[in-house]
Design a protein around this motif. Structure first.
Motif, PDB file in Angstrom:
ATOM      1  N   GLY A 127      -8.379 -16.340 -32.492  1.00  0.00           N
ATOM      2  CA  GLY A 127      -8.305 -17.664 -31.891  1.00  0.00           C
ATOM      3  C   GLY A 127      -8.033 -17.612 -30.402  1.00  0.00           C
ATOM      4  O   GLY A 127      -8.525 -18.462 -29.640  1.00  0.00           O
ATOM      5  N   ILE A 128      -7.275 -16.607 -29.953  1.00  0.00           N
ATOM      6  CA  ILE A 128      -6.974 -16.464 -28.517  1.00  0.00           C
ATOM      7  C   ILE A 128      -8.203 -15.969 -27.756  1.00  0.00           C
ATOM      8  O   ILE A 128      -8.524 -16.462 -26.675  1.00  0.00           O
ATOM      9  CB  ILE A 128      -5.794 -15.489 -28.317  1.00  0.00           C
ATOM     10  CG1 ILE A 128      -4.503 -16.103 -28.869  1.00  0.00           C
ATOM     11  CG2 ILE A 128      -5.634 -15.131 -26.838  1.00  0.00           C
ATOM     12  CD1 ILE A 128      -3.320 -15.141 -28.868  1.00  0.00           C
ATOM     13  N   GLU A 129      -8.902 -14.988 -28.320  1.00  0.00           N
ATOM     14  CA  GLU A 129     -10.014 -14.362 -27.610  1.00  0.00           C
ATOM     15  C   GLU A 129     -11.237 -15.265 -27.536  1.00  0.00           C
ATOM     16  O   GLU A 129     -11.996 -15.203 -26.565  1.00  0.00           O
ATOM     17  CB  GLU A 129     -10.393 -13.030 -28.278  1.00  0.00           C
ATOM     18  CG  GLU A 129      -9.284 -11.994 -28.285  1.00  0.00           C
ATOM     19  CD  GLU A 129      -8.765 -11.655 -26.903  1.00  0.00           C
ATOM     20  OE1 GLU A 129      -9.565 -11.670 -25.947  1.00  0.00           O
ATOM     21  OE2 GLU A 129      -7.557 -11.389 -26.772  1.00  0.00           O
ATOM     22  N   MET A 130     -11.473 -16.130 -28.544  1.00  0.00           N
ATOM     23  CA  MET A 130     -12.732 -16.894 -28.544  1.00  0.00           C
ATOM     24  C   MET A 130     -12.858 -17.885 -27.372  1.00  0.00           C
ATOM     25  O   MET A 130     -13.906 -17.842 -26.717  1.00  0.00           O
ATOM     26  CB  MET A 130     -12.937 -17.573 -29.893  1.00  0.00           C
ATOM     27  CG  MET A 130     -13.391 -16.603 -30.962  1.00  0.00           C
ATOM     28  SD  MET A 130     -13.857 -17.399 -32.505  1.00  0.00           S
ATOM     29  CE  MET A 130     -15.381 -18.223 -32.050  1.00  0.00           C
ATOM     30  N   PRO A 131     -11.946 -18.769 -27.100  1.00  0.00           N
ATOM     31  CA  PRO A 131     -10.825 -19.275 -27.906  1.00  0.00           C
ATOM     32  C   PRO A 131     -11.317 -20.279 -28.945  1.00  0.00           C
ATOM     33  O   PRO A 131     -12.383 -20.873 -28.794  1.00  0.00           O
ATOM     34  CB  PRO A 131      -9.955 -19.974 -26.862  1.00  0.00           C
ATOM     35  CG  PRO A 131     -10.921 -20.453 -25.826  1.00  0.00           C
ATOM     36  CD  PRO A 131     -12.075 -19.470 -25.805  1.00  0.00           C
ATOM     37  N   SER A 132     -10.507 -20.443 -30.023  1.00  0.00           N
ATOM     38  CA  SER A 132     -10.920 -21.312 -31.125  1.00  0.00           C
ATOM     39  C   SER A 132      -9.706 -22.031 -31.691  1.00  0.00           C
ATOM     40  O   SER A 132      -8.746 -21.388 -32.139  1.00  0.00           O
ATOM     41  CB  SER A 132     -11.593 -20.477 -32.219  1.00  0.00           C
ATOM     42  OG  SER A 132     -11.741 -21.214 -33.405  1.00  0.00           O
ATOM     43  N   ALA A 133      -9.752 -23.351 -31.689  1.00  0.00           N
ATOM     44  CA  ALA A 133      -8.659 -24.144 -32.256  1.00  0.00           C
ATOM     45  C   ALA A 133      -8.574 -23.936 -33.762  1.00  0.00           C
ATOM     46  O   ALA A 133      -7.476 -23.938 -34.337  1.00  0.00           O
ATOM     47  CB  ALA A 133      -8.866 -25.623 -31.940  1.00  0.00           C
ATOM     48  N   ALA A 134      -9.731 -23.740 -34.418  1.00  0.00           N
ATOM     49  CA  ALA A 134      -9.741 -23.563 -35.873  1.00  0.00           C
ATOM     50  C   ALA A 134      -8.976 -22.311 -36.274  1.00  0.00           C
ATOM     51  O   ALA A 134      -8.162 -22.329 -37.205  1.00  0.00           O
ATOM     52  CB  ALA A 134     -11.186 -23.483 -36.379  1.00  0.00           C
ATOM     53  N   PHE A 135      -9.221 -21.207 -35.566  1.00  0.00           N
ATOM     54  CA  PHE A 135      -8.514 -19.968 -35.887  1.00  0.00           C
ATOM     55  C   PHE A 135      -7.033 -20.074 -35.529  1.00  0.00           C
ATOM     56  O   PHE A 135      -6.178 -19.482 -36.204  1.00  0.00           O
ATOM     57  CB  PHE A 135      -9.155 -18.790 -35.159  1.00  0.00           C
ATOM     58  CG  PHE A 135     -10.334 -18.198 -35.880  1.00  0.00           C
ATOM     59  CD1 PHE A 135     -10.157 -17.303 -36.929  1.00  0.00           C
ATOM     60  CD2 PHE A 135     -11.628 -18.549 -35.525  1.00  0.00           C
ATOM     61  CE1 PHE A 135     -11.233 -16.766 -37.593  1.00  0.00           C
ATOM     62  CE2 PHE A 135     -12.722 -18.016 -36.182  1.00  0.00           C
ATOM     63  CZ  PHE A 135     -12.524 -17.126 -37.229  1.00  0.00           C
ATOM     64  N   LYS A 136      -6.715 -20.816 -34.481  1.00  0.00           N
ATOM     65  CA  LYS A 136      -5.305 -20.998 -34.128  1.00  0.00           C
ATOM     66  C   LYS A 136      -4.569 -21.778 -35.214  1.00  0.00           C
ATOM     67  O   LYS A 136      -3.437 -21.440 -35.587  1.00  0.00           O
ATOM     68  CB  LYS A 136      -5.197 -21.718 -32.784  1.00  0.00           C
ATOM     69  CG  LYS A 136      -5.598 -20.858 -31.595  1.00  0.00           C
ATOM     70  CD  LYS A 136      -5.455 -21.621 -30.291  1.00  0.00           C
ATOM     71  CE  LYS A 136      -5.878 -20.774 -29.100  1.00  0.00           C
ATOM     72  NZ  LYS A 136      -5.781 -21.518 -27.822  1.00  0.00           N
ATOM     73  N   VAL A 137      -5.219 -22.814 -35.743  1.00  0.00           N
ATOM     74  CA  VAL A 137      -4.603 -23.597 -36.820  1.00  0.00           C
ATOM     75  C   VAL A 137      -4.440 -22.742 -38.071  1.00  0.00           C
ATOM     76  O   VAL A 137      -3.382 -22.764 -38.732  1.00  0.00           O
ATOM     77  CB  VAL A 137      -5.450 -24.852 -37.116  1.00  0.00           C
ATOM     78  CG1 VAL A 137      -4.951 -25.549 -38.383  1.00  0.00           C
ATOM     79  CG2 VAL A 137      -5.411 -25.814 -35.941  1.00  0.00           C
ATOM     80  N   LEU A 138      -5.484 -21.964 -38.408  1.00  0.00           N
ATOM     81  CA  LEU A 138      -5.384 -21.071 -39.563  1.00  0.00           C
ATOM     82  C   LEU A 138      -4.265 -20.049 -39.374  1.00  0.00           C
ATOM     83  O   LEU A 138      -3.507 -19.747 -40.292  1.00  0.00           O
ATOM     84  CB  LEU A 138      -6.711 -20.350 -39.789  1.00  0.00           C
ATOM     85  CG  LEU A 138      -7.816 -21.114 -40.513  1.00  0.00           C
ATOM     86  CD1 LEU A 138      -9.100 -20.304 -40.530  1.00  0.00           C
ATOM     87  CD2 LEU A 138      -7.385 -21.445 -41.944  1.00  0.00           C
ATOM     88  N   GLY A 139      -4.178 -19.499 -38.153  1.00  0.00           N
ATOM     89  CA  GLY A 139      -3.114 -18.547 -37.855  1.00  0.00           C
ATOM     90  C   GLY A 139      -1.736 -19.154 -38.004  1.00  0.00           C
ATOM     91  O   GLY A 139      -0.805 -18.522 -38.509  1.00  0.00           O
ATOM     92  N   GLU A 140      -1.603 -20.412 -37.583  1.00  0.00           N
ATOM     93  CA  GLU A 140      -0.327 -21.120 -37.733  1.00  0.00           C
ATOM     94  C   GLU A 140       0.024 -21.321 -39.210  1.00  0.00           C
ATOM     95  O   GLU A 140       1.171 -21.099 -39.637  1.00  0.00           O
ATOM     96  CB  GLU A 140      -0.407 -22.474 -37.030  1.00  0.00           C
ATOM     97  CG  GLU A 140       0.907 -23.222 -36.956  1.00  0.00           C
ATOM     98  CD  GLU A 140       1.777 -22.759 -35.809  1.00  0.00           C
ATOM     99  OE1 GLU A 140       2.931 -23.205 -35.728  1.00  0.00           O
ATOM    100  OE2 GLU A 140       1.299 -21.954 -34.979  1.00  0.00           O
TER     101      GLU A 140
END
Length: 361
Positions: free
Chosen positions: A300-313
């Motif tokens: 999520g950081i590298e893309m960046p992607s809100a979807a991956f950040k939410v999944l990571g959370e």
């Protein structure tokens, strides 16, 4: 390992706050205390009772858990890099580098030696039905060392030292990841032919997420560090760093997708096996899912992607809640004295009986 990955997730959670930073420090300190206590107890155990070591190392199941030592130590090094290096400066950086070297030697020794011991003692497994995902533990040690080394290399002030660290990490990743994939093939065959593992070890279904999650995180972070380091050290081609970064990201994304398959298999296995007894194996919930969460956050950081950040959370919160549950039940089991036991000690008794039989009357 479980406490260490929780401290890292508190530090890395995408939607963070100052209070989470303080929690990460608290869990870092708790992890140091737990690791030190476990290491000292283990050292005393094998020093005072050296005969237990030979029995444990020959046991095809218990010996695998030696891989948890360098992996648990690696979580301490990571938090040292994140928390202590920015505050204490150059000497803390050098100290982290030395600690990583020690961890690398131990991790490589565990991966190489236990892989050979598995072949030598394969007759003790007897059949594929007894094969479990715990075989991944000694292999994952070098993968975790590779990811930790990437983080150490990022803070090293000398570009040449950082380059040597990066190259070593790529070798460590190559030692562990392909071998882990081979073990996953065997484990999938075991599941296809013999169905789910026994309820007592059903939590081991989550272990494949470990090398896949941290393997993806490691190759992605290595690419990130190589992108900055390779041009500064004139390594290979001027575009080499960018190539490694892009390749690392897509490898991480592929491994993350493969991890989703094993995550689904693990959830179905847990659902089908319920209820199952609590034991120390429940800690197998925390670290694999935790490193998978770390890989998700980094994507999520590298893309960046809100979807991956939410999944990571979401994954991070799940790991923290699991840690609370397992820690509470561990404390209760430890207080009652019913939780800790060493199955391999049964072999010590057998060896003793065999020795007595060889003594002439």
């Amino acid at each position: 390992m479980g406490t260490g990955i929780v401290s890292i997730l508190f530090y890395f959670m995408p939607y963070n706050g100052r209070w989470l930073h303080y929690l990460s420090i608290i869990f870092f300190c708790l992890n140091v205390v737990l690791f030190t206590a476990a290491f000292v107890i283990s050292f005393l155990r094998y020093t005072l009772y050296p005969e237990i070591w030979s029995v444990m190392i020959r046991d095809p199941n218990n010996s695998l858990f030696l891989g948890t030592i360098p992996m648990g130590f690696a979580t301490i090094i990571e938090m040292w890099v994140f928390i202590c290096v920015p505050v204490w400066g150059p000497w803390a950086t050098t100290f982290a580098w030395v600690l990583w070297m020690i961890d690398t030697i131990v991790a490589a020794g565990v991966t190489l030696s236990l892989s050979v011991l598995l072949m030598m003692h394969s007759h003790e497994i007897k059949s594929l039905e007894r094969f479990t995902a715990a075989q991944l533990l000694p292999i994952a040690a070098t993968i975790v060392a590779a990811g930790t080394g990437a983080e150490v290399a990022e803070v090293l002030p000398n570009p040449d030292h950082a380059l040597g660290t990066i190259m070593t990490c790529y070798v460590l990743w190559g030692m562990g990841t392909p071998l882990a994939m081979a073990v996953l093939v065997m484990y999938y065959q075991r599941l296809a032919l013999h169905k789910m593992p026994p309820r007592e070890v059903i939590v081991s279904c989550f272990l494949p997420l470990g090398p896949l999650g941290f393997g993806g995180y490691s190759i992605m972070y290595l690419g990130k560090v190589a992108k900055a380091n390779f041009p500064a050290t004139s390594t290979l081609d001027p575009s080499a760093g960018s190539v490694m970064y892009v390749v690392g990201f897509f490898l991480a994304l592929i491994m993350w997708g493969f991890g989703l398959v094993w995550f689904f298999i693990a959830l179905v296995s847990i659902y089908k096996a319920r209820p199952f007894p609590f034991n120390m194996g429940w800690w197998g919930f925390t670290f694999p899912l935790g490193v998978f969460a770390a890989s998700t956050i980094q994507i999520g950081i590298e893309m960046p992607s809100a979807a991956f950040k939410v999944l990571g959370e979401i994954f991070s919160i799940a790991v923290i809640l699991l840690w609370c549950l397992v820690a509470a039940r561990t404390a209760r089991g430890a207080w009652s004295g019913k939780l800790f036991f060493a199955p391999c000690l049964a072999n010590l008794k057998k060896d003793g009986e065999a020795s007595e039989e060889t003594i002439p009357a």
